[in-house]
Design an enzyme around this catalytic site. Structure first.
Site, PDB file in Angstrom:
ATOM      1  CG  ASP A  41      -0.901   2.771  -2.054  1.00 33.73           C
ATOM      2  OD1 ASP A  41      -1.815   3.007  -2.856  1.00 33.73           O
ATOM      3  OD2 ASP A  41      -1.077   2.198  -0.960  1.00 33.73           O
ATOM      4  CB  CYS A  78      -6.584   0.879  -5.235  1.00 33.21           C
ATOM      5  SG  CYS A  78      -5.086   0.860  -4.260  1.00 33.21           S
ATOM      6  CE  LYS A 132      -4.477  -2.755  -6.220  1.00 30.98           C
ATOM      7  NZ  LYS A 132      -4.037  -2.088  -5.001  1.00 30.98           N
ATOM      8  CG  HIS A 134      -8.296  -3.302  -5.762  1.00 30.03           C
ATOM      9  ND1 HIS A 134      -7.552  -2.386  -5.035  1.00 30.03           N
ATOM     10  CD2 HIS A 134      -9.252  -3.777  -4.914  1.00 30.03           C
ATOM     11  CE1 HIS A 134      -8.035  -2.307  -3.814  1.00 30.03           C
ATOM     12  NE2 HIS A 134      -9.061  -3.145  -3.727  1.00 30.03           N
TER      13      HIS A 134
END
Ligand SMILES: *[C@@H]1O[C@H](CO)[C@@H](O)[C@H](O)[C@H]1NC(C)=O
Ligand SMILES: *[C@@H]1O[C@H](CO)[C@@H](O)[C@H](O)[C@H]1NC(C)=O
Length: 489
Positions: A41, A78, A132, A134
């Site tokens: 982000d 994402c 991460k 995800h």
């Protein structure tokens, strides 16, 4: 006589992609180490080279000596972006075209997809990931170590508290497939950096090509950062912005430490160092995409235009340049394989199975692009909206805002569709109008018609999304740890 131009072109493109430059018959090639760092982000206006208020000296130094990517796009959130980067496929061809994977949602990167680390492993790379994931966590064979990574340290879901490593009271931090509890009070960003350094120090740069994927969670919310980074911004009055910028600078420190470790261990001379953001910034939590319109999650430029650079002492001869060629997230898969010399010795061919094209030649020479169109997102199932780019033109069909999430106190989520029945058409010439303020749709009906035809071609291979698919009541489960064995699909 019917001339099959498309087929002829496809053959030429495939050939050119993998067999030019006299590499085809070479026996030995020193495969470079590849370090791929993805921020979370980070907005267009949240790097020092776009905004001097932002303190990112380490990124700045590497970007200045490398190639700044100024026309680089990703998907607006994402999971779709990460899926595109690791598979070379657009989100609508992965069933990930709507939103991100949310906690307890049985959604994931299709098990049939081949991932970049799997390909690289086949070519002799050691592959590590810290950060991460995800891309799905509801069963064991979806986890990073089942999908091509030798090791994984980090979180499986989209976000979490940077110190307690919980999201809505559920613990999410892992080493490989085991719950991992680092020292109490340690900061996730630092843990990813430390882990990356350990991996680099353990690797033999001469004998073992390394693929290191570091998808940091910074500067994604929650806005948490050690005080010293906030203190770097005494003149920023907005508290969210100040915290957010502190997170950007802590991320920058991590980038600097990783670059240092690569130098000291003898890797850097033969490394390609890639940095990019997974999507645009969320201005509700401190980010800025100025001057672009829109934010994370939207079809406007602010959702999808991503900061990025590539640095490589081995491959880039000139000192620093700005690359204006069009690049999309799906291009990293074939571009990285191209860096690693995929196909040049084995003549394998991926054309047709992925959406990406190799941009390696264009990045190295710092000019041009292997594509002239791309998909921002095509969602025919839930939001019923789409945006595509052809040359300087961008067409948005439907509501550009796509989706509105709202989170309850226990982690329950309600998803309000913005307006799936919205049929508005917007057309912009981004060359003249980079902020999307002048809708040309009514003035250029022929252009709209042509782009709609192209959109219909591109949407053909969409995989359906089933959404939402709630299968678990795991939130509030007795051990309060993310469960990796609950979905039945
Ligand atoms: C994770 O996997 C790596 C690579 O196989 C291994 O070196 C490491 O010890 C593993 N960690 C745990 C906690 O199993
Ligand atoms: C979450 O659940 C609570 C309690 O049932 C409810 O009051 C709240 O509206 C829900 N929030 C969302 C965002 O769904």
């Amino acid at each position: 006589m019917v001339v099959y131009w498309k087929e002829i072109l496809a053959v030429l493109v495939c050939y050119q992609l993998y067999c030019v430059e006299g590499y085809c018959n070479r026996k030995t090639y020193r495969r470079p180490h590849i370090v791929l760092i993805v921020s979370d982000d980070q907005g267009w206006n949240d790097v020092s080279w776009h905004n001097p208020e932002v303190l990112t000296p380490h990124m700045d130094k590497l970007a200045k000596q490398g190639v700044k990517l100024e026309n680089h796009y990703v998907h607006p959130v994402c999971s779709p972006s990460r899926g595109a980067i690791l598979t070379g496929k657009y989100s609508h061809r992965l069933g990930l075209q709507f939103g991100s994977i949310i906690p307890n949602e049985a959604k994931f990167l299709p098990e049939s997809a081949t991932l970049l680390p799997e390909m690289l492993k086949e070519m002799g790379y050691t592959t590590h990931m810290t950060g991460k994931w995800h891309l799905g966590d509801c069963k064991k064979n979806l986890l990073p170590t089942s999908r091509g990574f030798d090791s994984f340290t980090g979180l499986l879901r989209g976000a979490g508290d940077y110190f307690t490593r919980q999201l809505f009271g559920v613990y999410d931090f892992w080493e490989n497939e085991t719950v991992y509890r680092p020292q109490e009070g340690s900061y996730n960003t630092d843990l990813f950096t430390q882990r990356a350094v350990e991996i680099i120090e353990k690797n033999n740069p001469k004998t073992s090509p390394l693929f290191l994927y570091v998808p940091y969670t910074s500067p994604h919310s929650p806005l948490q950062v050690p005080q010293k980074f906030m203190d770097m911004y005494p003149n920023v009055i907005n508290p969210a912005r100040r915290r957010y910028l502190g997170m950007v600078s802590s991320l920058d420190e991590g980038v600097g430490i990783i670059a240092d470790a690569l130098e000291k261990s003898g890797h850097m001379d033969n490394t390609v160092f890639i940095f990019l953001s997974d999507n645009g910034g969320n201005t509700d939590v401190g980010a800025s995409n100025i001057p672009l319109r829109g934010i994370k999650g939207q079809l406007w430029e602010g959702g999808s235009k991503s900061v990025g650079f590539v640095y490589s002492p081995r491959f880039f001869k000139q000192e620093g340049c700005v690359h204006e060629g069009m690049i999309h997230a799906v291009d990293w898969f074939p571009t990285i394989l191209d860096m690693a010399d995929f196909n040049k010795d084995k003549k394998r061919n991926m054309c047709g199975t992925i959406d990406g094209v190799s941009q390696w030649t264009y990045i190295q020479t710092c000019r041009g692009s292997g594509r002239e169109e791309f998909v921002y997102q095509i969602d025919d199932y839930v939001a019923k909206s789409a945006a595509i780019r052809v040359g300087d033109y961008k067409m948005i069909v439907g509501d550009p805002r796509v989706v509105d999430f709202s989170f309850g106190p226990t982690g329950n989520i309600s998803i309000k569709l913005v307006d799936p029945n919205n049929n508005d058409i917007r057309l912009f010439n981004l060359k003249n109008d980079p902020t999307e303020s002048n809708n040309l749709a009514s003035r250029l009906p022929d252009k709209v018609k042509k782009m709609k035809i192209r959109l219909d071609e591109l949407r053909k291979d969409s995989l359906p999304i089933e959404f939402p698919v709630w299968e678990s009541n795991e939130i509030g489960s007795p051990n309060n740890i993310v469960s990796t064995e609950w979905c039945s699909v």
